[in-house]
Design a protein around this motif. Structure first.
Motif, PDB file in Angstrom:
ATOM      1  N   GLU A  46       0.840  -1.198   0.000  1.00  0.00           N
ATOM      2  CA  GLU A  46       0.000   0.000   0.000  1.00  0.00           C
ATOM      3  C   GLU A  46       0.876   1.249   0.000  1.00  0.00           C
ATOM      4  O   GLU A  46       0.576   2.236  -0.691  1.00  0.00           O
ATOM      5  CB  GLU A  46      -0.917   0.001   1.236  1.00  0.00           C
ATOM      6  CG  GLU A  46      -2.049  -1.014   1.185  1.00  0.00           C
ATOM      7  CD  GLU A  46      -3.106  -0.641   0.149  1.00  0.00           C
ATOM      8  OE1 GLU A  46      -3.136   0.536  -0.278  1.00  0.00           O
ATOM      9  OE2 GLU A  46      -3.890  -1.527  -0.230  1.00  0.00           O
ATOM     10  N   HIS A  49       2.135   1.738  -3.434  1.00  0.00           N
ATOM     11  CA  HIS A  49       1.079   2.242  -4.313  1.00  0.00           C
ATOM     12  C   HIS A  49       0.867   3.744  -4.100  1.00  0.00           C
ATOM     13  O   HIS A  49       0.712   4.507  -5.060  1.00  0.00           O
ATOM     14  CB  HIS A  49      -0.217   1.477  -4.031  1.00  0.00           C
ATOM     15  CG  HIS A  49      -1.356   1.895  -4.914  1.00  0.00           C
ATOM     16  ND1 HIS A  49      -1.394   1.615  -6.265  1.00  0.00           N
ATOM     17  CD2 HIS A  49      -2.484   2.594  -4.640  1.00  0.00           C
ATOM     18  CE1 HIS A  49      -2.507   2.115  -6.778  1.00  0.00           C
ATOM     19  NE2 HIS A  49      -3.177   2.723  -5.819  1.00  0.00           N
ATOM     20  N   VAL A  50       0.883   4.183  -2.841  1.00  0.00           N
ATOM     21  CA  VAL A  50       0.696   5.607  -2.534  1.00  0.00           C
ATOM     22  C   VAL A  50       1.848   6.426  -3.120  1.00  0.00           C
ATOM     23  O   VAL A  50       1.645   7.507  -3.682  1.00  0.00           O
ATOM     24  CB  VAL A  50       0.592   5.816  -1.012  1.00  0.00           C
ATOM     25  CG1 VAL A  50       0.637   7.297  -0.672  1.00  0.00           C
ATOM     26  CG2 VAL A  50      -0.696   5.201  -0.479  1.00  0.00           C
ATOM     27  N   ARG A  53       1.348   6.823  -6.789  1.00  0.00           N
ATOM     28  CA  ARG A  53       0.298   7.800  -7.083  1.00  0.00           C
ATOM     29  C   ARG A  53       0.796   9.233  -6.898  1.00  0.00           C
ATOM     30  O   ARG A  53       0.496  10.129  -7.701  1.00  0.00           O
ATOM     31  CB  ARG A  53      -0.904   7.536  -6.168  1.00  0.00           C
ATOM     32  CG  ARG A  53      -1.675   6.262  -6.480  1.00  0.00           C
ATOM     33  CD  ARG A  53      -2.417   6.365  -7.805  1.00  0.00           C
ATOM     34  NE  ARG A  53      -3.392   7.429  -7.778  1.00  0.00           N
ATOM     35  CZ  ARG A  53      -4.627   7.291  -7.278  1.00  0.00           C
ATOM     36  NH1 ARG A  53      -5.025   6.114  -6.816  1.00  0.00           N
ATOM     37  NH2 ARG A  53      -5.471   8.295  -7.287  1.00  0.00           N
ATOM     38  N   ASN A  54       1.571   9.460  -5.841  1.00  0.00           N
ATOM     39  CA  ASN A  54       2.111  10.796  -5.589  1.00  0.00           C
ATOM     40  C   ASN A  54       3.089  11.220  -6.683  1.00  0.00           C
ATOM     41  O   ASN A  54       3.094  12.373  -7.129  1.00  0.00           O
ATOM     42  CB  ASN A  54       2.802  10.839  -4.227  1.00  0.00           C
ATOM     43  CG  ASN A  54       1.825  10.697  -3.070  1.00  0.00           C
ATOM     44  OD1 ASN A  54       0.629  10.970  -3.228  1.00  0.00           O
ATOM     45  ND2 ASN A  54       2.298  10.265  -1.927  1.00  0.00           N
ATOM     46  N   GLN A  56       3.070  10.139  -9.701  1.00  0.00           N
ATOM     47  CA  GLN A  56       2.266  10.367 -10.900  1.00  0.00           C
ATOM     48  C   GLN A  56       1.704  11.787 -10.916  1.00  0.00           C
ATOM     49  O   GLN A  56       1.648  12.435 -11.960  1.00  0.00           O
ATOM     50  CB  GLN A  56       1.115   9.353 -10.948  1.00  0.00           C
ATOM     51  CG  GLN A  56       0.215   9.496 -12.162  1.00  0.00           C
ATOM     52  CD  GLN A  56      -0.893   8.448 -12.148  1.00  0.00           C
ATOM     53  OE1 GLN A  56      -0.766   7.398 -11.541  1.00  0.00           O
ATOM     54  NE2 GLN A  56      -1.977   8.750 -12.823  1.00  0.00           N
ATOM     55  N   ALA A  57       1.313  12.288  -9.748  1.00  0.00           N
ATOM     56  CA  ALA A  57       0.790  13.656  -9.659  1.00  0.00           C
ATOM     57  C   ALA A  57       1.884  14.686  -9.967  1.00  0.00           C
ATOM     58  O   ALA A  57       1.624  15.705 -10.601  1.00  0.00           O
ATOM     59  CB  ALA A  57       0.208  13.899  -8.265  1.00  0.00           C
ATOM     60  N   GLN A  78       4.846   0.474 -12.000  1.00  0.00           N
ATOM     61  CA  GLN A  78       3.459   0.011 -11.874  1.00  0.00           C
ATOM     62  C   GLN A  78       3.355  -1.462 -12.255  1.00  0.00           C
ATOM     63  O   GLN A  78       2.632  -2.230 -11.608  1.00  0.00           O
ATOM     64  CB  GLN A  78       2.553   0.862 -12.759  1.00  0.00           C
ATOM     65  CG  GLN A  78       2.318   2.265 -12.223  1.00  0.00           C
ATOM     66  CD  GLN A  78       1.441   3.073 -13.153  1.00  0.00           C
ATOM     67  OE1 GLN A  78       1.532   2.959 -14.365  1.00  0.00           O
ATOM     68  NE2 GLN A  78       0.613   3.923 -12.599  1.00  0.00           N
ATOM     69  N   GLU A 150      -6.990  -0.726 -10.348  1.00  0.00           N
ATOM     70  CA  GLU A 150      -6.403   0.577 -10.041  1.00  0.00           C
ATOM     71  C   GLU A 150      -5.177   0.842 -10.913  1.00  0.00           C
ATOM     72  O   GLU A 150      -4.965   1.964 -11.388  1.00  0.00           O
ATOM     73  CB  GLU A 150      -6.008   0.625  -8.559  1.00  0.00           C
ATOM     74  CG  GLU A 150      -5.480   1.972  -8.088  1.00  0.00           C
ATOM     75  CD  GLU A 150      -6.547   3.051  -8.085  1.00  0.00           C
ATOM     76  OE1 GLU A 150      -6.193   4.233  -8.103  1.00  0.00           O
ATOM     77  OE2 GLU A 150      -7.742   2.690  -8.078  1.00  0.00           O
ATOM     78  N   SER A 151      -4.367  -0.196 -11.121  1.00  0.00           N
ATOM     79  CA  SER A 151      -3.182  -0.053 -11.974  1.00  0.00           C
ATOM     80  C   SER A 151      -3.580   0.266 -13.409  1.00  0.00           C
ATOM     81  O   SER A 151      -2.949   1.086 -14.073  1.00  0.00           O
ATOM     82  CB  SER A 151      -2.347  -1.339 -11.924  1.00  0.00           C
ATOM     83  OG  SER A 151      -1.237  -1.260 -12.779  1.00  0.00           O
ATOM     84  N   ARG A 153      -6.296   1.797 -14.311  1.00  0.00           N
ATOM     85  CA  ARG A 153      -6.777   3.186 -14.332  1.00  0.00           C
ATOM     86  C   ARG A 153      -5.606   4.168 -14.374  1.00  0.00           C
ATOM     87  O   ARG A 153      -5.631   5.168 -15.096  1.00  0.00           O
ATOM     88  CB  ARG A 153      -7.632   3.452 -13.093  1.00  0.00           C
ATOM     89  CG  ARG A 153      -8.390   4.776 -13.144  1.00  0.00           C
ATOM     90  CD  ARG A 153      -9.027   5.094 -11.806  1.00  0.00           C
ATOM     91  NE  ARG A 153      -8.015   5.437 -10.840  1.00  0.00           N
ATOM     92  CZ  ARG A 153      -7.458   6.645 -10.741  1.00  0.00           C
ATOM     93  NH1 ARG A 153      -7.822   7.616 -11.565  1.00  0.00           N
ATOM     94  NH2 ARG A 153      -6.549   6.889  -9.818  1.00  0.00           N
ATOM     95  N   SER A 154      -4.563   3.870 -13.599  1.00  0.00           N
ATOM     96  CA  SER A 154      -3.383   4.739 -13.594  1.00  0.00           C
ATOM     97  C   SER A 154      -2.711   4.755 -14.961  1.00  0.00           C
ATOM     98  O   SER A 154      -2.249   5.790 -15.433  1.00  0.00           O
ATOM     99  CB  SER A 154      -2.393   4.265 -12.520  1.00  0.00           C
ATOM    100  OG  SER A 154      -2.970   4.313 -11.233  1.00  0.00           O
TER     101      SER A 154
END
Length: 236
Positions: A46, A49-50, A53-54, A56-57, A78, A150-151, A153-154
């Motif tokens: 987790e 994954h966070v 995501r960060n 990616q932003a 990913q 989720e992957s 979607r990313s």
């Protein structure tokens, strides 16, 4: 944080998770310990994954020349995240098989040795633990499915970012072309204004020259007439 820094951080975290999964893969102990190991590994997954995501932003606000390389590097992590979830699921299955094999061996030993009721209860407890382990495996399957969605979607978001970047570059090119056309038009208008001013000056000079010629001719005629009148009066 640069792409090299977050890439090194993700690689270290992925390596730690993989080592723990390998330990779980060869484990044949009680399901309680299996659950504790799963909890620890899932917590780190987790966290991974966070972080992804960060990152990616942050890629969304990078310059276009850096964005493509960062997107490619992030897609590899990913995919590695998806692989780690698959390895975790396989490790749980193997741990369950290891525990079952150990249970079967102990069961055979108990049956052959004719142990007492206490050992029989221990056997039943182990069967209950096996059921619990099976429940953990099912839970991991559901978690893996959710993370796979989720992957995906990313990945779709990253592809959209690349497409938006291409569109933005095309728009910037069009704006630059329009700006060039406006600059050229301004230069042409400026030349027309200078020509208009030059034409006005030439017309004015031409008119002035015409006036001077007319005046000269008139004065010349008047002077000639005066001379002729003087001569005529002298003779006659």
């Amino acid at each position: 944080m640069t792409s090299l820094e977050w890439g090194r951080e993700l690689v270290n975290l992925e390596w730690e998770i993989q080592q723990k999964i390998l330990v779980l893969d060869g484990f044949d102990g009680p399901s309680k310990h299996v659950q504790e190991m799963n909890k620890e590994i899932r917590s780190e997954l987790e966290d991974l994954h966070v972080k992804i995501r960060n990152i990616q932003a942050t890629i969304e606000i990078q310059k276009d020349d850096e964005k493509a390389a960062s997107i490619t590097a992030l897609e590899r992590h990913q995919k590695e995240e998806t692989v780690l979830y698959a390895q975790l699921r396989k490790a749980n299955i193997n741990a369950a098989k290891n525990a079952q094999n150990r249970f079967q061996k102990e069961k055979a030993a108990l049956l052959e040795g004719g142990e007492n009721a206490i050992k029989q209860r221990q056997l039943r407890n182990r069967e209950a633990m096996m059921q619990t382990s099976s429940g953990v495996t099912d839970s991991l399957r559901m978690l893996n499915a959710r993370m796979a969605a989720e992957s995906q979607r990313s990945t779709d978001v990253l592809k959209q970012l690349v497409q938006d970047s291409v569109t933005l570059n095309a728009t910037l090119g069009e704006h630059q072309a329009i700006a060039g056309g406006l600059s050229q038009g301004k230069w042409v208008l400026s030349n027309y204004r200078r020509r208009e001013t030059t034409d006005k000056i030439l017309i004015g000079l031409g008119f002035l020259f015409f006036i001077c010629v007319v005046v000269y001719i008139v004065l010349h005629r008047l002077r000639v007439d005066s001379i002729m009148s003087f001569i005529y009066g002298t003779i006659f």
